[in-house]
Scaffold this motif. Sequence first.
Motif, PDB file in Angstrom:
ATOM      1  N   ILE A 179      -7.928   2.999  -2.342  1.00 18.45           N
ATOM      2  CA  ILE A 179      -8.052   3.381  -0.824  1.00 18.45           C
ATOM      3  C   ILE A 179      -9.729   3.237  -0.740  1.00 18.45           C
ATOM      4  CG2 ILE A 179      -8.134   5.078   0.932  1.00 18.45           C
ATOM      5  CD1 ILE A 179      -5.482   6.061  -0.183  1.00 18.45           C
ATOM      6  N   HIS A 223       1.243   9.011  -6.004  1.00 17.34           N
ATOM      7  CA  HIS A 223       0.246  10.097  -6.131  1.00 17.34           C
ATOM      8  C   HIS A 223       0.505  11.296  -5.429  1.00 17.34           C
ATOM      9  CE1 HIS A 223      -3.695  11.680  -5.413  1.00 17.34           C
ATOM     10  NE2 HIS A 223      -3.426  12.291  -4.080  1.00 17.34           N
ATOM     11  N   PHE A 224       1.671  11.388  -4.593  1.00 21.69           N
ATOM     12  CA  PHE A 224       2.128  12.368  -3.777  1.00 21.69           C
ATOM     13  C   PHE A 224       3.270  13.211  -4.601  1.00 21.69           C
ATOM     14  CE2 PHE A 224       0.353  10.060  -0.490  1.00 21.69           C
ATOM     15  CZ  PHE A 224      -0.540  10.772   0.036  1.00 21.69           C
ATOM     16  N   TYR A 228       1.102   3.814  -2.999  1.00 23.96           N
ATOM     17  CA  TYR A 228       0.177   5.070  -2.524  1.00 23.96           C
ATOM     18  C   TYR A 228       1.454   6.556  -3.087  1.00 23.96           C
ATOM     19  CZ  TYR A 228      -3.444   3.011   0.191  1.00 23.96           C
ATOM     20  OH  TYR A 228      -4.352   2.044   0.280  1.00 23.96           O
ATOM     21  N   GLU A 255      -1.813   6.690 -10.070  1.00 23.02           N
ATOM     22  CA  GLU A 255      -2.938   6.720  -9.529  1.00 23.02           C
ATOM     23  C   GLU A 255      -3.628   5.668  -9.026  1.00 23.02           C
ATOM     24  OE1 GLU A 255      -3.858   9.706  -8.187  1.00 23.02           O
ATOM     25  OE2 GLU A 255      -2.318  10.953  -9.369  1.00 23.02           O
ATOM     26  N   GLN A 290       0.776  -1.169   0.001  1.00 19.09           N
ATOM     27  CA  GLN A 290      -0.156   0.092   0.015  1.00 19.09           C
ATOM     28  C   GLN A 290       0.695   1.260  -0.052  1.00 19.09           C
ATOM     29  OE1 GLN A 290      -2.559  -1.472   3.201  1.00 19.09           O
ATOM     30  NE2 GLN A 290      -4.154  -0.359   2.029  1.00 19.09           N
ATOM     31  N   THR A 291       2.014   1.196   0.969  1.00 21.94           N
ATOM     32  CA  THR A 291       2.878   2.548   0.948  1.00 21.94           C
ATOM     33  C   THR A 291       3.474   2.636  -0.337  1.00 21.94           C
ATOM     34  OG1 THR A 291       3.322   1.928   3.357  1.00 21.94           O
ATOM     35  CG2 THR A 291       4.596   3.437   2.187  1.00 21.94           C
ATOM     36  N   TRP A 343      -3.543   5.082  -4.998  1.00 22.86           N
ATOM     37  CA  TRP A 343      -4.515   5.740  -4.004  1.00 22.86           C
ATOM     38  C   TRP A 343      -5.850   5.690  -4.605  1.00 22.86           C
ATOM     39  CZ3 TRP A 343      -3.407   9.158  -0.463  1.00 22.86           C
ATOM     40  CH2 TRP A 343      -4.524  10.206  -0.103  1.00 22.86           C
TER      41      TRP A 343
END
Length: 320
Positions: free
Chosen positions: A198, A138-139, A135, A192, A131-132, A195
């Motif tokens: 989620i 996206h940032f 994700y 994306e 997950q990390t 993210w």
Amino acid sequence: MSAKSVQAPPGMSGQSIGKKRVKLRTRIWKSRYIYILVLPTIIYFAIFTYAPFYGITIAFKDFKIMSGIMDSPWVGFKHFEAMFTSEKFPDLLKNTIIISMYRLIFGFPVPILFALLLNEVRSFWFKRSIQTITYFPHFLSWVVFAGIIYNFIGPSGIINLLLSNAGFEKINMTTNEDLFRTIIVVTAILKEFGWGAIIYLAALAGIDSQLYEAAKIDGAGKLRQIWHVTLPGIRPIIALLFCLQLAGVLDAGFEQIFMFLNPAVYDVGDIIDTYVYRLGILQSQFEMATAVGLFKGIIGMILIITANTIIRRMGEKSLW
């Protein structure tokens, strides 16, 4: 007319109206800290979302910077006529719709599939690690992420370096019209999909575990459990997000395409947003840029209303 002659609405006395107003004020006062917490958000949207609506009038005027919006002369639908009769507009509309539909068809199912796969993982640390990792992109801004992609697909990137060392001819992917849309879709998915999963993972967590136990008793395997229990459980969320994404069919992703776009791929990659940028910022044709943007907004509104109506008639949860 005197104050005594003012009558309350049918079925409601003046005393009951007064009581309701008192109750409303009481509820607001009791929740005053929540309203204070929400106030900055309301101010933000009022200033940056609703106040700029005034500038839409530029689309119907011959805008003069020195005269301002109010004193600029009205020209009616002149800019819209110029937009629809422009030789570039059909190609811009086609490229925008094609890229958006590719992203919808190939990109929308990926977060769902990823959430379904991740939901079956039982190792906590492995699940959290995946997950990390997924994700994180996206940032990153598209400036940074596009730079990373260029290090792989650019003329002197890793892929061409490997091809050269293997004795093959280099491929300039960034100027190849046949590969441009594929690159756009693939990079959008890579950035994306983690993210986007989620909300599906949250919906999966809300499915009653007794449904899975009942399916096991009936002899259902994993695939049958996913088909008959998991997917129906997240179907309202899928319908809702599909409705929202369909409304943005004319929003093909300005930041992403702006970073990858170059004159060699204008024929397949130039979209409405990049055209508006060149008109409004580079050429100072604010009226035409506003007209094109307004057209895009109206089409988006029509699409979201239509999609919402269809979803509501299908019996799923809708936006309103």
